[in-house]
Design an enzyme around this catalytic site. Structure first.
Site, PDB file in Angstrom:
ATOM      1  N   LYS A   1      70.954 -11.416  35.033  1.00  0.00           N
ATOM      2  CA  LYS A   1      70.187 -12.485  34.383  1.00  0.00           C
ATOM      3  C   LYS A   1      70.862 -12.848  33.060  1.00  0.00           C
ATOM      4  O   LYS A   1      71.465 -11.981  32.416  1.00  0.00           O
ATOM      5  CB  LYS A   1      68.762 -11.943  34.179  1.00  0.00           C
ATOM      6  CG  LYS A   1      67.709 -12.899  33.709  1.00  0.00           C
ATOM      7  CD  LYS A   1      66.350 -12.167  33.689  1.00  0.00           C
ATOM      8  CE  LYS A   1      65.229 -12.993  33.104  1.00  0.00           C
ATOM      9  NZ  LYS A   1      63.928 -12.276  33.093  1.00  0.00           N
TER      10      LYS A   1
ATOM     11  N   SER B   1      60.366 -14.897  35.384  1.00  0.00           N
ATOM     12  CA  SER B   1      61.471 -15.600  34.782  1.00  0.00           C
ATOM     13  C   SER B   1      62.822 -15.242  35.399  1.00  0.00           C
ATOM     14  O   SER B   1      63.784 -15.958  35.184  1.00  0.00           O
ATOM     15  CB  SER B   1      61.511 -15.297  33.285  1.00  0.00           C
ATOM     16  OG  SER B   1      61.830 -13.941  33.051  1.00  0.00           O
TER      17      SER B   1
ATOM     18  N   SER C   1      58.097 -10.910  35.546  1.00  0.00           N
ATOM     19  CA  SER C   1      59.347 -11.656  35.730  1.00  0.00           C
ATOM     20  C   SER C   1      60.298 -11.119  36.798  1.00  0.00           C
ATOM     21  O   SER C   1      61.252 -11.797  37.166  1.00  0.00           O
ATOM     22  CB  SER C   1      60.096 -11.749  34.398  1.00  0.00           C
ATOM     23  OG  SER C   1      59.482 -12.714  33.581  1.00  0.00           O
TER      24      SER C   1
END
Ligand SMILES: *[C@@H]1O[C@H](CO)[C@@H](O)[C@H](O)[C@H]1NC(C)=O
Ligand SMILES: *[C@@H]1O[C@H](CO)[C@@H](O)[C@H](O)[C@H]1NC(C)=O
Ligand SMILES: *[C@@H]1O[C@H](CO)[C@@H](O)[C@H](O)[C@H]1NC(C)=O
Ligand SMILES: *[C@@H]1O[C@H](CO)[C@@H](O)[C@H](O)[C@H]1NC(C)=O
Ligand SMILES: *[C@@H]1O[C@H](CO)[C@@H](O)[C@H](O)[C@H]1NC(C)=O
Ligand SMILES: *[C@@H]1O[C@H](CO)[C@@H](O)[C@H](O)[C@H]1NC(C)=O
Length: 557
Positions: free
Chosen positions: A105, A185, A209
């Site tokens: 990420k 996320s 997330s």
């Protein structure tokens, strides 16, 4: 013994014409090959790590215009893979991740040629001085860091931005229904893991997330106990809740990655809460009989858990059949399943999320400010970079690339302006309230019903496990049926928050440090339910292993 030599793509084409489709069908796809199987191919010399990197880069190119799962790839990845190939050829293997390409990420600091921005163009202008500890651990284990996956900007902390959107990466969408949400996320990590744009991906979770992207992208997600994996070098929201974990095609792959990244780190003191010198070997808990004789509590919540979960509530009754099927599968795997409800002690269950949310807001606001300040302070100084949170807010507000006029930045602004501090009595009280309160539901349920674990839908798991720092393992559970309704995203009407064909997941949770048990249960459930491969993405990359291999011969994959 290996009977079939590795052959070139041109020869493969010729041979596959001659041998027709029988041999061809034996070639596994990057859509479902496991990390263990990739390791077998690498060890047998059927593919090289360099070739794998090349395939994954092509696959990213083929779908990223539509899905926006990846922000940046590492221009050195091919060369790094080639070095790892040489190392293997010289007789040294670092283990199951040797030569395996992994995406991280965009909130993981790396000191390679890719930038790190948590999705923000403002933050990405400065280079990190230090690499995130878990990235270093992955590299040491032999993984090739392929690049940065897209995410909600600042992991949702900026404010009311669309799920899966960042200025650096654009709007991520999921691969099973056109224009479906990839949730967030860790949106890009979920999509990349699901479509085989890398062997797996790292995400982070503060409040859903990893769990939510696992749920809607038909993949396994592990949200570890806070403190199991180091957060050093990760763009933070609140160290009281942030945690780093994998998104992968199956439980075994996720366990391999967790095993590589878990452990103590002097740069993250939360890791000294680990109750062992060395974390368990998670892969040794991948046992298809792990549910035999275990008591699992299944919690289905009829009541509405509030606005935050509107999309889940909206189609919840269509998930009941998938959940009931999951209970049957758990029983088929040998578990004794007891359907339980939470002891609410007079609190209406509808208020649960609000109570936890209101408390956590008290500490998250100053934690975000102080965490970002510390993160920014540790960046290399740069002429056009940001120096502090005030700077960062100004840049987001004024730089057209950040689209502030369209989406605002209320979350990060509120933090920048707060007079509260992380160490204040108010912050600690609110944290104790939220974490003790939420953990108590899990602990009491485990004790009262003498359970070994709990399964539920993601919203309850996230609600109870976030401020309390508990682990969640999420596994594919099926799909929203044709009768389900369609609900658009609040910020972006064409993005579908919920819709027929959307993948569903089952979340396993229990008390702190129970990952080894949850991994065992999730694996046993996965072996019986086998849901992932029943769903077909509407879009997928065309480049695959069949461009290198025409047959895997007698390799037992
Ligand atoms: C998907 O979104 C695009 C806009 O990005 C829109 O043009 C298209 O009609 C949408 N498709 C569906 C099926 O809603
Ligand atoms: C961790 O704790 C030790 C002992 O209190 C302290 O000296 C050190 O500065 C802390 N490290 C970090 C990164 O906060
Ligand atoms: C797998 O789990 C079963 C049931 O708990 C246990 O009897 C068996 O020893 C386990 N196998 C391994 C290899 O750990
Ligand atoms: C539950 O929520 C309602 C509506 O927000 C509120 O009026 C009520 O006081 C809450 N109850 C408790 C026990 O928090
Ligand atoms: C933030 O950094 C800028 C320089 O980029 C400086 O002018 C400003 O005073 C700093 N603000 C704070 C609150 O430290
Ligand atoms: C913080 O304190 C300053 C000075 O007392 C005050 O002007 C400001 O409004 C306060 N900010 C917030 C968000 O309460």
């Amino acid at each position: 013994m290996l009977l079939l030599p590795r052959i070139s793509a041109a020869a493969c084409l010729l041979l596959s014409l001659l041998q027709c489709c029988i041999a061809h069908s034996e070639v596994p796809s990057l859509l479902d090959i496991s990390i263990h199987e990739l390791g077998e191919l690498l060890n047998a010399g059927r593919v090289s790590s360099r070739e794998l990197v090349d395939l994954y880069l092509k696959r990213i190119d083929e779908v990223n215009d539509v899905l926006h799962a990846v922000i940046e790839t590492n221009p050195d990845a091919l060369q790094i893979a080639a070095q790892l190939d040489e190392e293997r050829a010289s007789g040294h293997s670092r283990g199951p991740l040797h030569g395996i390409p992994i995406l991280v990420k965009d909130n993981y600091a790396t000191t390679d040629q890719t930038s790190t921005g948590a999705g923000s163009v403002c933050l990405a202008r400065s280079r990190p001085r230090h690499e995130a500890t878990v990235v270093t651990r992955l590299r040491r284990a032999g993984a090739v860091i392929l690049g940065k996956a897209n995410l909600n900007e600042f992991s949702s902390a900026r404010g009311e931005t669309p799920n899966g959107w960042s200025p650096r990466g654009g709007q991520t969408t999921g691969a099973y229904v056109r224009n479906q949400t990839a949730c967030g996320s860790s949106s890009g990590s979920g999509v990349a893991a699901s479509l085989g744009l890398a062997a797996a991906a790292l995400g982070t979770e503060t409040g859903g997330s990893i769990t939510c992207p696992a749920f809607v992208n038909n993949v396994v997600g592990i949200k570890p106990t806070v403190g199991l994996t180091s957060r050093f070098g990760i763009v933070p929201i609140t160290l009281r809740q942030d945690t780093a974990g994998p998104l992968a095609q199956n439980v075994a792959d996720a366990a391999v990655i967790l095993e590589a990244i878990a452990g103590w780190d002097p740069n993250d003191n939360y890791t000294s809460a680990q109750p062992w010198q060395v974390p368990p070997e998670y892969t040794s808990f991948l046992n298809a009989s792990a549910l035999h004789g275990k008591r699992i509590g299944a919690i289905w919540i009829e009541e509405n858990l509030g606005e935050a979960w509107a999309s889940l509530e909206f189609n919840k009754r269509f998930m009941k059949s998938a959940f009931d099927e999951a209970i049957a599968d758990l029983r088929a795997a040998g578990a004794e399943v007891v359907e339980i409800s939470l002891e609410m002690h007079g609190i209406p269950i509808e208020n649960l999320t609000t109570i936890i949310h209101d408390s956590s807001a008290v500490y998250v606001v100053p934690d975000l400010k102080e965490g970002l300040e510390a993160y920014i302070r540790d960046l290399e100084p740069s002429d056009n970079g940001v120096r502090n949170v005030t700077d960062l807010v100004d840049c987001i507000r004024n730089d057209p690339a950040e689209d502030a006029s369209e989406f605002g930045l209320s979350g990060i602004e509120e933090s920048a302006h707060t007079n509260s501090t992380s160490g204040s009595v108010e912050s600690w009280e609110a944290y104790q309230r939220a974490s003790t309160f939420s953990r108590s539901f899990i602990v009491e349920a485990l004790e009262k019903h003498q359970l070994d674990g709990i399964v539920t839908l993601m919203h309850l798991a996230i609600g109870l496990a976030s401020s309390s720092g508990l682990p969640i393992v999420t596994v594919p559970m099926g799909v929203l049926g044709e009768d389900a309704g369609t609900m658009p995203d609040d910020q972006r009407p064409w993005l579908l928050k919920s819709c027929p064909g959307l993948p569903l997941g089952l979340s396993f949770t229990a008390d702190r440090w129970s990952e080894q048990d949850l991994i065992g249960y999730a694996y046993a459930y996965e072996q019986v339910s086998k849901k992932r491969n029943k769903l077909k993405p509407y879009i997928k990359p065309k480049t695959d292993l069949d461009s290198i291999l025409y047959n895997v011969g007698d390799l037992e994959l």
